[in-house]
Design an enzyme around this catalytic site. Structure first.
Site, PDB file in Angstrom:
ATOM      1  CD  GLU A  67      -1.826   2.258   1.843  1.00 58.83           C
ATOM      2  OE1 GLU A  67      -1.495   3.250   1.145  1.00 58.83           O
ATOM      3  OE2 GLU A  67      -1.946   2.286   3.063  1.00 58.83           O
ATOM      4  CB  CYS A 104      -1.862   6.979   1.816  1.00 54.23           C
ATOM      5  SG  CYS A 104      -0.246   6.641   2.528  1.00 54.23           S
ATOM      6  CD  GLU A 152       1.042  10.972  -0.666  1.00 54.34           C
ATOM      7  OE1 GLU A 152       0.062  10.483  -0.074  1.00 54.34           O
ATOM      8  OE2 GLU A 152       2.072  10.318  -0.923  1.00 54.34           O
TER       9      GLU A 152
END
Length: 477
Positions: free
Chosen positions: A246, A280, A379
């Site tokens: 992940e 996330c 991000e």
């Protein structure tokens, strides 16, 4: 004795160097854990391998009973766990309590899901044959977890592993190992047999190298950056190790012109500022159609300016500190780059760096953002909402999909047909439609593209810890 190494049912490591755990809200020392390396990790793997011989033969009902006891203990101690999380990670206490409950939900879910590991019988093509498919645990699992959800990211891996009949070696992050220690103490209290669950704190590179190179480890589960995930994929290839990853995200929020703007603004703020934006699946880019652009900005600013930053242990705090200097500098870099290239900062836009090594950043809203700005391509992991004006649905979808990442996305629309078409067109493993907080133990969590492989949660989550064995049986005539 400082705890942090739990191997074969024993707490060890009192003679090792220490890793200091610092409160990011105050810069104060919270505690220490032993700095383990390859040797300690190898011992943990050997213990897990030995325990697998008996744990894998227990029934699903027996394993469920242990997980239920563990669940009850986590719920009983949720306030204590929440306080530890806030002290070492910084998130507001109310969010930490929510995480403790979320962490417990995986134990509850997989305690039941382990009873539903089904094989099947295949109709044979010959009278003297029988064909069956069995599911069996993969073996020893290595789990490497992140700092931003120090409890839930452990139970999301531990619960399905144990429910499937696997044993596990956990490496928590050095920023937040104390939550992991307390969870494993509760594991011990629940009576989970020696060697089934092992914890190793310390030197990330050495621990990771031993997990990846030791042939007794049959499966890796990792949550972290895409950069590290790619390295682990290469290392896993040496032993053809089963892996689930992940990895990073770059979540778009799509606001169509038929959206409920009050809901869209409220859910955007909930998604973006939870955990200080350090998740996330936080909305990282916001695309708003021109008809509702101004109204949406007004409502987001009105909601965000009410948020209070500060020490998560204090009453009424909504946004805690950033985890460290690197995180702070990245947020600053993204905001400065956007403003330099023409974005307007209508709220926030400044940080606060303390003398004692603490880093806070005010909730920030940027408008008139362009697609070539850094914040729309990387991000951020911070409390920043960058908003870009868009026109058509096709343009909106193209912008939303213009990234190598594919973990989570969000769409706001009150039109069923339109909303469903957009949700289906988004190349993401998770889509929140009129929902900024989609995570749940009973739902599959994971990404497409460079956001990883495999799923956690849901019925899919336990499949990651199972092997499929086909048995062809020849019968005498």
């Amino acid at each position: 004795m400082e705890k942090g190494i739990y191997v074969n049912g024993e707490w060890t490591g009192k003679d090792l160097e220490k890793v200091e755990v610092i409160n990011p809200a105050t810069g104060e020392l919270v505690g220490t854990v032993p700095k383990a390396g390859k040797k300690e990790t190898r011992n943990a793997i050997e213990a897990a391998n030995e325990a697998f011989k008996t744990w894998s033969k227990t029934t699903a009902y027996e394993r469920a009973e242990y997980l239920e006891k563990f669940y009850e203990l986590v719920i009983k101690h949720e306030d204590e766990l929440a306080e530890i999380m806030t002290l070492e990670m910084g998130k507001p206490l109310k969010e930490s309590k929510g995480e403790a409950q979320y962490a417990a939900s995986f134990l509850k879910w997989f305690a039941e899901e382990g009873k539903r590991i089904y094989g099947r019988t295949i109709p044979p093509s010959k009278h003297n044959k029988r064909m069956q498919v069995n599911k069996q645990p993969v073996g020893v699992v290595g789990a490497i977890t992140p700092w931003n959800f120090p409890a839930a990211m452990i139970t999301r891996k531990l619960a399905p592993a144990l429910a499937a009949g696997c044993t596990i070696v956990i490496k928590p992050p050095n920023e937040t190992p104390l939550t992991a220690v307390r969870l494993i103490e509760l594991c011990e209290e629940a009576g989970i047999p020696k060697g089934v669950v092992n914890l190793v704190t310390g030197k990330s590179s050495e621990i990771g190298e031993e997990i990846m190179s030791n042939p007794r480890v049959k499966k890796l589960t990792f949550t972290g950056s895409t950069e590290v995930g790619k390295i682990l994929m290469k290392q896993a290839a040496e032993n053809v190790m089963k892996i689930s990853l992940e990895l990073g995200g770059h979540a778009p929020i799509v606001v169509l012109d038929d959206a409920d703007i009050d809901l869209a603004a409220q859910q955007t703020v909930a998604s973006k500022f939870r955990n200080g934006g350090q998740t996330c699946i936080s909305g990282n880019r916001v695309y708003v159609q021109e008809k509702v652009y101004d109204a949406f900005i007004e409502k987001v600013v009105a909601a965000a300016e009410k948020l209070r930053i500060g020490n998560g242990m204090e009453e009424g705090v909504d946004v805690g500190p950033l985890i460290n200097k690197d995180g702070y500098e990245k947020v600053e870099k993204h905001v400065k780059n956007a403003v330099k290239r023409g974005a307007k900062c209508v709220l926030g836009g400044k940080g606060k760096e303390g003398e004692n090594g603490t880093y806070y950043y005010h909730p920030t809203v940027l408008i008139d953002v362009k697609p070539d700005m850094l914040i729309m391509n990387e991000e951020t992991f911070g409390p920043i909402v960058p908003i870009q004006k868009v026109s058509t649905d096709e343009e909106t979808i193209n912008y939303a999909n213009s990234t190598p990442f594919g973990l989570a996305a969000y769409v706001f629309s009150e039109n069923y047909s339109r909303g469903l078409r957009v949700a289906e067109a988004l190349d993401y493993g998770i889509v929140g439609w009129n929902d900024g907080l989609p995570s749940a133990a009973q739902a599959p969590f994971g990404g497409m593209k460079q956001s990883g492989m495999g799923r956690e949660g849901g019925k899919e989550g336990i499949e990651e810890y199972l092997e499929t064995k086909y048995i062809s049986i020849g019968l005498k005539e």
